[in-house]
Design a protein around this motif. Structure first.
Motif, PDB file in Angstrom:
ATOM      1  N   HIS A 140      47.643  39.608 -13.841  1.00  0.00           N
ATOM      2  CA  HIS A 140      46.401  39.430 -14.590  1.00  0.00           C
ATOM      3  C   HIS A 140      46.137  37.939 -14.780  1.00  0.00           C
ATOM      4  O   HIS A 140      46.517  37.346 -15.788  1.00  0.00           O
ATOM      5  CB  HIS A 140      46.507  40.141 -15.941  1.00  0.00           C
ATOM      6  CG  HIS A 140      45.179  40.351 -16.607  1.00  0.00           C
ATOM      7  ND1 HIS A 140      44.520  39.345 -17.281  1.00  0.00           N
ATOM      8  CD2 HIS A 140      44.392  41.447 -16.688  1.00  0.00           C
ATOM      9  CE1 HIS A 140      43.382  39.821 -17.762  1.00  0.00           C
ATOM     10  NE2 HIS A 140      43.284  41.092 -17.412  1.00  0.00           N
ATOM     11  N   ASP A 149      43.842  46.655 -17.480  1.00  0.00           N
ATOM     12  CA  ASP A 149      45.049  45.981 -17.987  1.00  0.00           C
ATOM     13  C   ASP A 149      46.278  46.861 -18.128  1.00  0.00           C
ATOM     14  O   ASP A 149      47.308  46.395 -18.611  1.00  0.00           O
ATOM     15  CB  ASP A 149      44.785  45.294 -19.335  1.00  0.00           C
ATOM     16  CG  ASP A 149      43.773  44.171 -19.232  1.00  0.00           C
ATOM     17  OD1 ASP A 149      43.225  43.965 -18.133  1.00  0.00           O
ATOM     18  OD2 ASP A 149      43.526  43.496 -20.242  1.00  0.00           O
ATOM     19  N   GLU A 189      34.582  44.663 -26.490  1.00  0.00           N
ATOM     20  CA  GLU A 189      35.493  43.622 -26.971  1.00  0.00           C
ATOM     21  C   GLU A 189      36.684  44.234 -27.711  1.00  0.00           C
ATOM     22  O   GLU A 189      37.107  43.753 -28.768  1.00  0.00           O
ATOM     23  CB  GLU A 189      34.767  42.615 -27.878  1.00  0.00           C
ATOM     24  CG  GLU A 189      33.724  41.766 -27.186  1.00  0.00           C
ATOM     25  CD  GLU A 189      32.390  42.469 -27.014  1.00  0.00           C
ATOM     26  OE1 GLU A 189      32.012  43.255 -27.900  1.00  0.00           O
ATOM     27  OE2 GLU A 189      31.722  42.238 -25.982  1.00  0.00           O
ATOM     28  N   SER A 242      43.209  34.554 -14.031  1.00  0.00           N
ATOM     29  CA  SER A 242      41.811  34.192 -13.824  1.00  0.00           C
ATOM     30  C   SER A 242      41.592  33.646 -12.420  1.00  0.00           C
ATOM     31  O   SER A 242      42.305  32.742 -11.966  1.00  0.00           O
ATOM     32  CB  SER A 242      41.391  33.134 -14.856  1.00  0.00           C
ATOM     33  OG  SER A 242      40.137  32.590 -14.522  1.00  0.00           O
ATOM     34  N   GLN A 302      35.870  37.635 -13.108  1.00  0.00           N
ATOM     35  CA  GLN A 302      35.726  36.293 -12.539  1.00  0.00           C
ATOM     36  C   GLN A 302      36.052  36.307 -11.045  1.00  0.00           C
ATOM     37  O   GLN A 302      37.059  36.881 -10.633  1.00  0.00           O
ATOM     38  CB  GLN A 302      36.642  35.314 -13.267  1.00  0.00           C
ATOM     39  CG  GLN A 302      36.259  35.124 -14.728  1.00  0.00           C
ATOM     40  CD  GLN A 302      37.302  34.344 -15.507  1.00  0.00           C
ATOM     41  OE1 GLN A 302      38.416  34.123 -15.043  1.00  0.00           O
ATOM     42  NE2 GLN A 302      36.948  33.928 -16.709  1.00  0.00           N
ATOM     43  N   PRO A 338      40.141  40.363 -12.973  1.00  0.00           N
ATOM     44  CA  PRO A 338      40.347  40.075 -14.394  1.00  0.00           C
ATOM     45  C   PRO A 338      39.209  39.229 -14.959  1.00  0.00           C
ATOM     46  O   PRO A 338      38.782  38.255 -14.332  1.00  0.00           O
ATOM     47  CB  PRO A 338      41.674  39.308 -14.402  1.00  0.00           C
ATOM     48  CG  PRO A 338      42.422  39.862 -13.222  1.00  0.00           C
ATOM     49  CD  PRO A 338      41.355  40.078 -12.171  1.00  0.00           C
ATOM     50  N   TRP A 339      38.706  39.633 -16.114  1.00  0.00           N
ATOM     51  CA  TRP A 339      37.587  38.975 -16.804  1.00  0.00           C
ATOM     52  C   TRP A 339      36.306  38.964 -15.968  1.00  0.00           C
ATOM     53  O   TRP A 339      35.354  38.269 -16.299  1.00  0.00           O
ATOM     54  CB  TRP A 339      37.951  37.538 -17.207  1.00  0.00           C
ATOM     55  CG  TRP A 339      39.063  37.458 -18.194  1.00  0.00           C
ATOM     56  CD1 TRP A 339      39.034  37.795 -19.524  1.00  0.00           C
ATOM     57  CD2 TRP A 339      40.401  37.015 -17.928  1.00  0.00           C
ATOM     58  NE1 TRP A 339      40.273  37.597 -20.095  1.00  0.00           N
ATOM     59  CE2 TRP A 339      41.131  37.111 -19.138  1.00  0.00           C
ATOM     60  CE3 TRP A 339      41.053  36.542 -16.800  1.00  0.00           C
ATOM     61  CZ2 TRP A 339      42.473  36.759 -19.235  1.00  0.00           C
ATOM     62  CZ3 TRP A 339      42.392  36.199 -16.901  1.00  0.00           C
ATOM     63  CH2 TRP A 339      43.079  36.304 -18.103  1.00  0.00           C
ATOM     64  N   HIS A 375      40.100  49.005 -22.592  1.00  0.00           N
ATOM     65  CA  HIS A 375      41.436  48.536 -22.204  1.00  0.00           C
ATOM     66  C   HIS A 375      42.534  49.467 -22.708  1.00  0.00           C
ATOM     67  O   HIS A 375      42.512  49.882 -23.861  1.00  0.00           O
ATOM     68  CB  HIS A 375      41.664  47.116 -22.736  1.00  0.00           C
ATOM     69  CG  HIS A 375      40.703  46.125 -22.170  1.00  0.00           C
ATOM     70  ND1 HIS A 375      39.409  46.013 -22.620  1.00  0.00           N
ATOM     71  CD2 HIS A 375      40.835  45.209 -21.162  1.00  0.00           C
ATOM     72  CE1 HIS A 375      38.775  45.082 -21.920  1.00  0.00           C
ATOM     73  NE2 HIS A 375      39.618  44.579 -21.030  1.00  0.00           N
TER      74      HIS A 375
END
Length: 233
Positions: free
Chosen positions: A104, A50, A166, A106, A142, A139-140, A194
């Protein structure tokens, strides 16, 4: 009513096939490969998503430099273009630099055309900064079918992770991040943290947690490696 139900079912099936299934297939495949790795290798891989961020990434680089620790940064193309000096420092100090897409977003919400554009613009942004990377983290974590096609076309290596702390969460603390790292990290793990985004100055809490964890890991005999060393041999 029946036609509406059929239409909704078709949309759901298309969504599952386009993004949800590819995401889970990639993650299951990664876990399977992980089982075949050498568990007794006391290496760990710090990775950061990020960024780069002019406030946080510089502080993180200072900390890594203090302990001569090499890590890996998955940078967002737009942020990289805004901070070319930070990218240059990452490169000069021996860190791996990978792509975290141009923006960034999904993959589950990106059409094939948007996916291709996000990938190409991200690759070109890093090339503009002198980075020809083959490392990619969506990102994520995915994926979608178009992304998989773009990854293969550009000969890129998707890099997932073994440990997540997290550290982006709004109510997290330095102690919570530290406790998760203590309890979750094992030999040969890729750790996802991050250095950008996050609520309530979350990356500062990550940096403070690492200020204690890095010397602790070193005292335990861990060696820090970059994902470039792992995947670009």
């Amino acid at each position: 009513m029946k036609l509406m139900i059929i239409s909704i079912s078709i949309v759901i099936c298309a969504y599952l096939c386009y993004s949800l299934f590819p995401t889970y297939i990639y993650k299951i495949s990664y876990r399977q490969k992980k089982k075949n790795e050498e568990f007794f290798d006391k290496s760990i891989y710090l990775t950061f998503d990020d960024g780069p961020d002019k406030d946080y990434t510089i502080r993180l680089l200072d900390l890594l430099q203090e302990y001569n620790v090499k890590s890996s940064f998955f940078v967002v193309g737009t942020f990289a273009l805004d901070n070319p000096d930070i990218i240059e420092r990452m490169k000069n100090e021996g860190h791996s630099i990978g792509l975290h897409w141009y923006e960034h977003k999904s993959a589950m919400l990106q059409t094939p055309r948007m996916t291709k554009d996000n990938m190409n613009r991200g690759i070109n942004a890093l090339k503009e900064l002198g980075i020809n990377t083959k490392l990619f983290r969506p990102p994520w974590g995915q994926f979608n079918l178009s992304m998989i096609s773009e990854i293969k076309k550009n000969n890129m290596t998707p890099v997932l992770w073994d440990v997540m702390a997290e550290d982006w969460e709004e109510d997290t603390t330095t102690q919570i991040i530290k406790d998760k790292l203590i309890n979750r990290v094992n030999n040969n793990d890729i750790i996802c943290l991050h250095d950008g985004r996050g609520k309530n100055k979350a990356p500062l809490k990550t940096i403070e947690a690492l200020r204690e964890m890095i010397p602790n890991w070193l005292n335990q005999g861990y060696t820090f490696k970059t994902v470039g060393e792992k995947y670009e041999r």
